[in-house]
Design an enzyme around this catalytic site. Structure first.
Site, mmCIF file in Angstrom:
data_model
loop_
_atom_site.group_PDB
_atom_site.id
_atom_site.type_symbol
_atom_site.label_atom_id
_atom_site.label_comp_id
_atom_site.label_asym_id
_atom_site.label_seq_id
_atom_site.Cartn_x
_atom_site.Cartn_y
_atom_site.Cartn_z
ATOM 1 N N HIS A 34 7.625 26.139 5.021
ATOM 2 C CA HIS A 34 8.043 25.639 6.337
ATOM 3 C C HIS A 34 7.820 24.139 6.489
ATOM 4 O O HIS A 34 8.319 23.532 7.428
ATOM 5 C CB HIS A 34 7.278 26.373 7.438
ATOM 6 C CG HIS A 34 7.696 27.808 7.577
ATOM 7 N ND1 HIS A 34 8.445 28.266 8.640
ATOM 8 C CD2 HIS A 34 7.506 28.886 6.786
ATOM 9 C CE1 HIS A 34 8.674 29.567 8.502
ATOM 10 N NE2 HIS A 34 8.107 29.966 7.378
ATOM 11 N N ASP B 276 7.929 16.308 9.634
ATOM 12 C CA ASP B 276 7.977 17.658 10.191
ATOM 13 C C ASP B 276 8.940 18.485 9.343
ATOM 14 O O ASP B 276 10.062 18.027 9.084
ATOM 15 C CB ASP B 276 8.500 17.590 11.640
ATOM 16 C CG ASP B 276 7.819 18.599 12.549
ATOM 17 O OD1 ASP B 276 7.415 19.651 12.034
ATOM 18 O OD2 ASP B 276 7.712 18.331 13.761
HETATM 19 O O1 LIG Z 1 -0.969 28.524 12.192
HETATM 20 P P1 LIG Z 1 -1.467 27.207 12.702
HETATM 21 O O2 LIG Z 1 -2.435 26.554 11.756
HETATM 22 O O3 LIG Z 1 -1.985 27.319 14.112
HETATM 23 O O4 LIG Z 1 -0.209 26.203 12.792
HETATM 24 C C1 LIG Z 1 1.032 26.571 13.359
HETATM 25 C C2 LIG Z 1 2.167 26.532 12.342
HETATM 26 O O5 LIG Z 1 2.460 25.153 12.057
HETATM 27 C C3 LIG Z 1 3.411 24.877 11.024
HETATM 28 O O6 LIG Z 1 4.753 25.175 11.442
HETATM 29 C C4 LIG Z 1 5.893 24.848 10.645
HETATM 30 O O7 LIG Z 1 6.903 25.802 10.783
HETATM 31 C C5 LIG Z 1 7.973 25.529 11.692
HETATM 32 C C6 LIG Z 1 9.020 26.634 11.546
HETATM 33 O O8 LIG Z 1 9.605 26.616 10.284
HETATM 34 C C7 LIG Z 1 8.589 24.161 11.423
HETATM 35 O O9 LIG Z 1 9.614 23.903 12.391
HETATM 36 C C8 LIG Z 1 7.515 23.104 11.519
HETATM 37 O O10 LIG Z 1 8.084 21.847 11.152
HETATM 38 C C9 LIG Z 1 6.342 23.417 10.587
HETATM 39 O O11 LIG Z 1 5.309 22.478 10.850
HETATM 40 C C10 LIG Z 1 3.006 25.610 9.770
HETATM 41 O O12 LIG Z 1 3.939 25.365 8.739
HETATM 42 C C11 LIG Z 1 2.795 27.099 9.997
HETATM 43 O O13 LIG Z 1 2.308 27.719 8.814
HETATM 44 C C12 LIG Z 1 1.751 27.281 11.093
HETATM 45 O O14 LIG Z 1 1.625 28.661 11.407
HETATM 46 O O1 LIG Z 2 3.187 25.955 24.734
HETATM 47 C C1 LIG Z 2 3.926 26.204 23.789
HETATM 48 C C2 LIG Z 2 4.151 25.265 22.752
HETATM 49 C C3 LIG Z 2 5.018 25.611 21.724
HETATM 50 N N1 LIG Z 2 5.626 26.821 21.697
HETATM 51 C C4 LIG Z 2 6.575 27.151 20.610
HETATM 52 O O2 LIG Z 2 5.991 26.854 19.356
HETATM 53 C C5 LIG Z 2 7.021 26.497 18.443
HETATM 54 C C6 LIG Z 2 6.671 25.186 17.753
HETATM 55 O O3 LIG Z 2 7.461 25.093 16.605
HETATM 56 P P1 LIG Z 2 7.827 23.738 15.888
HETATM 57 O O4 LIG Z 2 8.664 24.093 14.734
HETATM 58 O O5 LIG Z 2 8.441 22.771 16.841
HETATM 59 O O6 LIG Z 2 6.445 23.089 15.412
HETATM 60 P P2 LIG Z 2 5.136 23.694 14.699
HETATM 61 O O7 LIG Z 2 4.136 23.897 15.771
HETATM 62 O O8 LIG Z 2 5.525 24.954 14.024
HETATM 63 O O9 LIG Z 2 4.718 22.628 13.741
HETATM 64 C C7 LIG Z 2 8.313 26.403 19.226
HETATM 65 O O10 LIG Z 2 9.061 27.576 19.046
HETATM 66 C C8 LIG Z 2 7.827 26.294 20.666
HETATM 67 O O11 LIG Z 2 8.743 26.782 21.625
HETATM 68 C C9 LIG Z 2 5.404 27.752 22.711
HETATM 69 O O12 LIG Z 2 5.978 28.840 22.693
HETATM 70 N N2 LIG Z 2 4.558 27.411 23.737
#
Ligand SMILES: O=P(O)(O)OC[C@H]1O[C@H](O[C@H]2O[C@H](CO)[C@@H](O)[C@H](O)[C@H]2O)[C@H](O)[C@@H](O)[C@@H]1O
Ligand SMILES: O=c1ccn([C@@H]2O[C@H](COP(=O)(O)OP(=O)(O)O)[C@@H](O)[C@H]2O)c(=O)[nH]1
Length: 456
Positions: free
Chosen positions: A156, A363
């Protein structure tokens, strides 16, 4: 059709109304809702021992199987190697890399626990779809246990350049283990190119455009940009446009225009740069003072990992300084909230705003950018201002205003253009982006990945 077995560290809550943490959980939940499957992962809790007790929760066609981590495994696997080595390096922040041997050992140990669980759970013919940097060696460990399934990995987050990837201690061991997957999916062609470069240059793999061969074993590589369900988001934002929270937001604005941002509180998201960009707008364009509000929703994330606490302090100082400088009795320029909102509420906030601002320094995708577009009313859409360093920018470059988040003046100019943009131009850009979202939807992401994995 083969059964799908998904593995990820973070899983989404199955009950309605709870805010999931991060895009992976949002994306996988959306994708599995349509076809069903088993989803295994960490339950977010700490217990005496990793892996027990095991809990099963069923909702529709999805079975969620989760377990806790021990404090030591959480510290070494999650806080340690995953989020203090892999996350910063994959986001090009080698300055934040903190490596310890015991963290790497913990990372491998937790991967072995997951491999054992997976072996017990899998039936012959299941397709195993692993998600993200937490599980780079998982397929290798499963193979060592004798599993002969098809294993796919979707990453991701971005894949860094060869030189940056090599700052990870034991990078070659990790990369060799990753080659045990049959298919590796990446968000963009840049990520794929970077991964191929590393394997070719550093491990001497034979690479064609979509396959790498290492020690006689072939791994397919592919680009699968994760998407959203645009119709569902449109409907959600419409249905909740007059929800209690949405009305509270609008009444607080008192007809001022709104710039909105939503991110986990993470150094990859460019939050400080964003606050400075908004400040520059107020500095250089006095007509916006008192007329535009900026709402930043930033739920805390990984608060116990190095770099996150200091970021939070810096953001509080920056928001405080800017507000101290510009606030009037009837207007606060930045509303900075460290809390999360459920999905429906967020979509209604997006609909109520004139500009969606995404300024990530790196990102993988940034689903918020896509959700912002999908939540807009077709007859009067807002404008997306988007960092060129997101995966989303590769797909939305024609409709969004692209910015470099390090260029404060450029960001302020883009915000001004967005706020001044005429309705016809906004509609034109929105239509272009909606076409992309429909084509690269969440369904397309899942179908393409699973079809390619099944076809190997
Ligand atoms: O599980 P956490 O440590 O709390 O972090 C939340 C997630 O963050 C990252 O999200 C990524 O996935 C998104 C969907 O593909 C993408 O849009 C975003 O750019 C990424 O940063 C991380 O990769 C996940 O593993 C985490 O669960
Ligand atoms: O208060 C919040 C903040 C974020 N999100 C969701 O969390 C995801 C964030 O995904 P993104 O790929 O933008 O970034 P990541 O946190 O995975 O790096 C999106 O679907 C948001 O709509 C949510 O449901 N509630």
């Amino acid at each position: 059709m083969a059964r799908i077995l998904v593995v990820s560290n973070r899983v989404a809550p199955l009950s309605e109304g709870q805010a999931p943490t991060g895009g992976l959980a949002v994306g996988v939940l959306g994708a599995l809702k349509e076809v069903g499957g088993i989803w295994m992962g960490w339950n977010g809790e700490i217990a005496r021992e990793s892996g027990t007790p095991l809990a099963q929760q069923d909702s529709g066609a999805i079975s969620l199987i989760t377990w806790p981590l021990s404090q030591y495994d959480y510290d070494t696997f999650y806080r340690g190697f995953a989020n203090s080595v892999l996350w910063p390096v994959f986001h090009f922040r080698t300055d934040l890399l903190h490596y310890r041997d015991e963290d790497y050992e913990g990372y491998k140990r937790v991967n072995r626990i997951f491999a054992e669980r997976l072996q017990r759970m899998a039936r012959p013919g299941d397709l195993i779809w692993v998600h993200d940097y937490h599980f780079l060696p998982l397929a290798q460990y499963c193979r060592e246990l004798g599993m002969q399934h098809k294993f796919g990995l979707f990453l991701h987050i971005p894949f860094p350049s060869d030189q940056v990837f090599r700052t990870i201690p034991h990078h070659a061991d990790l990369a060799r283990a990753m080659a045990a997957f049959d298919l590796i999916g990446l968000q963009t062609s840049d990520d794929l190119q970077a991964m191929r470069d590393y394997y070719e240059r550093h491990l001497g793999a034979a690479c064609s455009h979509d396959t790498l061969v290492l020690n006689g074993k072939a791994t397919r590589l592919g680009v699968y940009p994760i998407g959203v369900c645009p119709e569902d988001i449109q409907a959600l934002s419409r249905e909740h446009r007059n929800s209690r929270e949405s009305i509270k937001l609008k009444s607080g604005l008192q007809h001022r225009r709104l710039i909105i941002s939503v991110d986990r509180l993470d150094y990859s998201k460019g939050l400080v740069e964003r606050f400075r960009g908004f400040e520059r707008l107020l500095d250089t364009r006095p007509r916006f003072r008192g007329q535009v509000s900026f709402v930043q929703i930033a739920p805390p994330s990984r608060a116990d990992v190095h770099g996150y606490r200091s970021l939070r302090r810096l953001l509080e100082q920056t928001a405080g300084r800017i507000n101290g400088r510009w606030t009037e009795l009837s207007w606060t320029p930045i509303r900075y909230m460290n809390r999360s909102f459920d999905r429906a509420t967020l979509m209604s906030f997006f609909r109520a705003s004139q500009v969606g601002l995404v300024t990530s320094l790196r990102d993988g995708m940034n689903l918020v950018a896509k959700e912002y577009v999908a939540a807009q009313p077709e007859d009067d859409p807002g404008v997306l201002v988007l960092s060129e360093f997101t995966g989303a920018a590769r797909e939305l470059s024609e409709g969004a205003l692209l910015i470099n988040p390090y260029d404060t003046a450029g960001m302020a100019r883009a915000l001004r253009s967005a706020l001044d943009m005429q309705s016809a131009e906004r509609r034109r850009r929105h239509e272009i982006m909606m076409d992309v979202l429909r084509k690269n939807s969440l369904t397309a992401w899942r179908e393409r990945f699973i079809e390619d994995l099944g076809g190997i």
